[in-house]
Design an enzyme around this catalytic site. Structure first.
Site, mmCIF file in Angstrom:
data_model
loop_
_atom_site.group_PDB
_atom_site.id
_atom_site.type_symbol
_atom_site.label_atom_id
_atom_site.label_comp_id
_atom_site.label_asym_id
_atom_site.label_seq_id
_atom_site.Cartn_x
_atom_site.Cartn_y
_atom_site.Cartn_z
ATOM 1 N N GLU A 42 22.421 -27.233 47.057
ATOM 2 C CA GLU A 42 23.650 -28.049 46.210
ATOM 3 C C GLU A 42 24.081 -27.683 45.128
ATOM 4 O O GLU A 42 22.885 -27.567 44.708
ATOM 5 C CB GLU A 42 23.491 -29.705 46.233
ATOM 6 C CG GLU A 42 24.057 -30.659 46.245
ATOM 7 C CD GLU A 42 23.872 -32.458 45.839
ATOM 8 O OE1 GLU A 42 22.843 -32.994 46.740
ATOM 9 O OE2 GLU A 42 24.214 -33.298 45.460
ATOM 10 N N ARG A 273 7.647 -30.049 52.298
ATOM 11 C CA ARG A 273 8.191 -29.962 50.559
ATOM 12 C C ARG A 273 7.283 -29.628 50.691
ATOM 13 O O ARG A 273 5.697 -30.021 50.419
ATOM 14 C CB ARG A 273 9.522 -30.656 50.544
ATOM 15 C CG ARG A 273 7.996 -31.748 49.261
ATOM 16 C CD ARG A 273 9.644 -32.911 48.744
ATOM 17 N NE ARG A 273 10.840 -32.451 49.135
ATOM 18 C CZ ARG A 273 11.455 -32.259 47.792
ATOM 19 N NH1 ARG A 273 11.552 -32.224 47.299
ATOM 20 N NH2 ARG A 273 13.073 -32.410 48.755
ATOM 21 N N LYS A 283 14.949 -32.632 40.455
ATOM 22 C CA LYS A 283 15.392 -31.676 39.163
ATOM 23 C C LYS A 283 15.797 -33.213 38.234
ATOM 24 O O LYS A 283 16.257 -32.282 37.101
ATOM 25 C CB LYS A 283 16.464 -32.180 40.333
ATOM 26 C CG LYS A 283 17.148 -30.550 40.636
ATOM 27 C CD LYS A 283 18.582 -30.676 41.227
ATOM 28 C CE LYS A 283 18.450 -29.800 42.636
ATOM 29 N NZ LYS A 283 19.408 -30.156 43.595
#
Ligand code: ATP
Ligand code: MG
Length: 577
Positions: A42, A273, A283
């Site tokens: 994204e 992950r 983030k």
């Protein structure tokens, strides 16, 4: 291919469960030998070390199976996305050494097709316009232990749904008044199948489609469609999407049944992950570190962003080695940051030429060497690669040496310079220390020594002297003074912000409190003259100190600035810190 050329190539990647799936697809010719993956960020932030794992996995599989990996921006969410991030992401993927060829895509380019998919679902009575408010919708959804209830709007006719959805698109309704939902099963034990919202009204412009749309698809609806449009074969994502896989399959199956896509349909596969000790990857936390000034911007060499890593002097090859070494798995685990650091060291040890830098300089005066004279000493550029040649280092009466290489009163086992002791100036002469000069505070201002004229390295006399200490030096008259930044881990604790053994029950830790106060130290070092004119981003091993890179932003030929990438040894290993 001969055995010899084989052994110099990188070793073949280890197998893993994803490769097993693809191997099986190859065997059954499910995709007629085609492998198409994608990396779908994204564009709402900078890429970090975790993304590097995903990039190496997706592009690596495509490379291995002679397939392609698509570079796709998942920009279905208006507001947050920015061109600045798009550019930075493309540069980071290129920097890692991967190539998407002609396969650069933006999910927002598919909005028309997504709209058509939604209409097809409505026509198949598999989607409806719901007019419950957000709170009511939540109440109807049920809980993990209780089934949900059907919305009173669930039985709207296809014609009414088509009409309402078109009017949603045409901007007739304010935000929050209607939403399009998939019609699956409000009693499903998987909450993700309880009629998830797939389109909502948002009266906001989009960075690529402008004001064209005032309804936007939700990620869980958009993503499978993006994969299907692009004919992706294996859609690899992180574990948190595992519970979404039934919806992924339901959606594409429904759309294939309606004739919008052909089978076989893309297969979603989840992997764990990357979690790294001494690092935060979320983030939200990275943004806060930058915004609150704990680091110097997004490319601060201490941040786990890829632009930060690049500035720090970490290398693409090091990241690829790391991705290969940690492998992939189905269960969450923590990787120790020292594994990443060791991968960087391994690659830099191969790739970086050796140079000399004195980081904490004190003068060494060779009292029996002529004044205003200098001579050349030859130093190899790489001990393992003679073909990289050598360079000349000027030697003269006054040299910079490390302050710690002299002790007026030596501690036990100290082998370098102390009064009466002999040591070798690497690539130069053997010297015998005769004393030192001090200022009023007792601080050493110069170390004094005499050199042995017949002891020069590379001459037959060199072997006449058996000395244990070996130190590096640069000639004062020829040295280049430069700013050097000694970077270390940003956090002092392995799990920033996490509870630690013995913490009181009510203690809430903040990851900010776990910042390492010594993560950046700026010094003026004395460099050998050949370092004065290096290009930005050139990597070197400073002998005895570690790997350094010429800063890509601040370094100029003639005025170098260096960042420490990684020390020679793991200084954080048990007992050494
Ligand atoms: P963050 O959780 O840091 O906000 P994100 O998942 O929201 O990251 P995206 O832009 O959605 O960021 O991620 C793009 C791709 O990178 C996704 O396929 C995602 O699964 C993958 N990815 C993100 N973080 C990691 C990680 N820590 N390890 C492996 N892959 C990751
Ligand atoms: Mg995400």
């Amino acid at each position: 291919m001969s055995d010899h050329s084989h052994s110099s190539a990188p070793s073949a990647p280890a197998s893993n469960f994803i490769r097993n799936i693809i191997d099986e697809d190859m065997r059954t010719a499910k995709w007629q030998g085609r492998v198409e993956t994608r990396f779908p960020p994204e564009p709402n932030g900078y890429l970090h070390y975790g993304h590097a794992k995903s990039i190496c996995l997706n592009f690596g599989l495509a490379e291995h199976y002679n397939g392609v990996c698509h570079m796709r921006f998942d920009d279905t969410n208006p507001e947050k996305e920015e061109q600045e991030y798009v550019d930075a992401i493309l540069e980071a993927v290129k920097w890692l050494g991967f190539d998407w060829g002609s396969h650069l895509y933006f999910a927002s380019d598919y909005f028309d097709k997504m709209y058509a998919c939604a209409v097809a679902l409505i026509e198949a009575d598999k989607a409806y316009v719901d007019s419950l408010g957000a709170d009511e919708m939540r109440a109807y959804r049920g809980t993990l232990t209780e089934p949900g209830r059907d919305s009173p709007f669930r039985q709207r006719s296809v014609a009414e749904n088509l009409d309402l959805f078109r009017r949603m698109r045409d901007g007739e309704f304010p935000e929050g008044t209607h939403a399009l939902r998939a019609k699956i099963d409000m009693a499903s034990p998987n909450i993700n199948l309880r009629d998830p919202v797939i389109y909502r009204i948002r009266h906001v412009a989009h960075h690529r489609t402008g004001d064209k749309w005032c309804i936007y698809p939700l990620y869980t609806f958009a993503h499978p469609i993006e994969d299907a449009i692009e004919n992706v074969t294996h859609s690899i994502c992180t574990l948190e999407f595992e519970d979404q896989r039934p919806f992924y399959d339901w959606l594409l199956d429904s759309l294939a049944s309606a004739g919008l896509f052909r089978r076989p349909l893309p297969q979603q596969i989840e992997f764990a992950r990357l979690n790294l000790t001494y690092v935060v990857l979320s983030k939200r936390k990275l943004i806060s570190l930058v915004d609150k000034g704990h680091v110097d911007g997004w490319d601060d060499p201490r941040l786990p962003t890829l632009i930060g890593a690049r500035r720090r002097g970490y290398t693409a090859e090091g990241f690829r080695l790391f991705a290969e070494r940690i492998g992939i798995s189905k269960s969450d685990a923590w990787i120790d940051i020292s594994v990443l650091e060791e991968c960087m060291r391994e690659h830099l040890n191969e790739a970086a030429e050796r140079r000399v830098a004195v980081l904490d300089p004190v003068k060494l005066v060779i009292t029996n060497y002529p004044e205003n004279h200098s001579e050349a000493c030859a130093a190899p550029n790489h001990p393992l690669k003679p073909d990289l040649g050598q360079r000349e280092m000027p030697f003269s009466r006054e040299l910079w040496i490390e302050r710690e290489d002299f002790m007026e009163e030596p501690s036990k086992g100290f082998r370098r310079l102390f009064p009466g002791n002999m040591a070798r100036l690497r690539y130069g002469y053997v010297v015998k220390c005769t004393g030192c000069e001090k200022d009023a505070d007792g601080k050493v201002t110069a170390v004094l020594a005499e050199y042995m004229p017949d002891s020069k390295s590379g001459t037959p006399g060199a072997d006449n002297y058996k000395v244990k200490g070996n130190l590096h030096w640069v000639s004062v008259a020829h040295a280049c003074a430069a700013e050097v930044r000694l970077y270390d881990r940003l956090f002092a604790h392995a799990y920033p912000g996490a509870r630690r053994e013995g913490d009181p029950e009510d203690l809430e830790r903040d990851y900010i409190d776990d910042l390492n106060p010594d993560s950046k130290q700026v010094i003026t070092a004395q460099l050998e003259p050949s370092l004065a004119s290096v290009a930005p981003e050139a990597h070197f091993q400073f002998e005895r100190h570690g790997y350094f890179v010429a800063d890509r932003r601040d370094s100029r030929p003639g005025a170098p600035v260096f960042n420490r990438s990684v020390t020679l040894k793991d200084s954080w290993a048990k007992g050494s810190k």
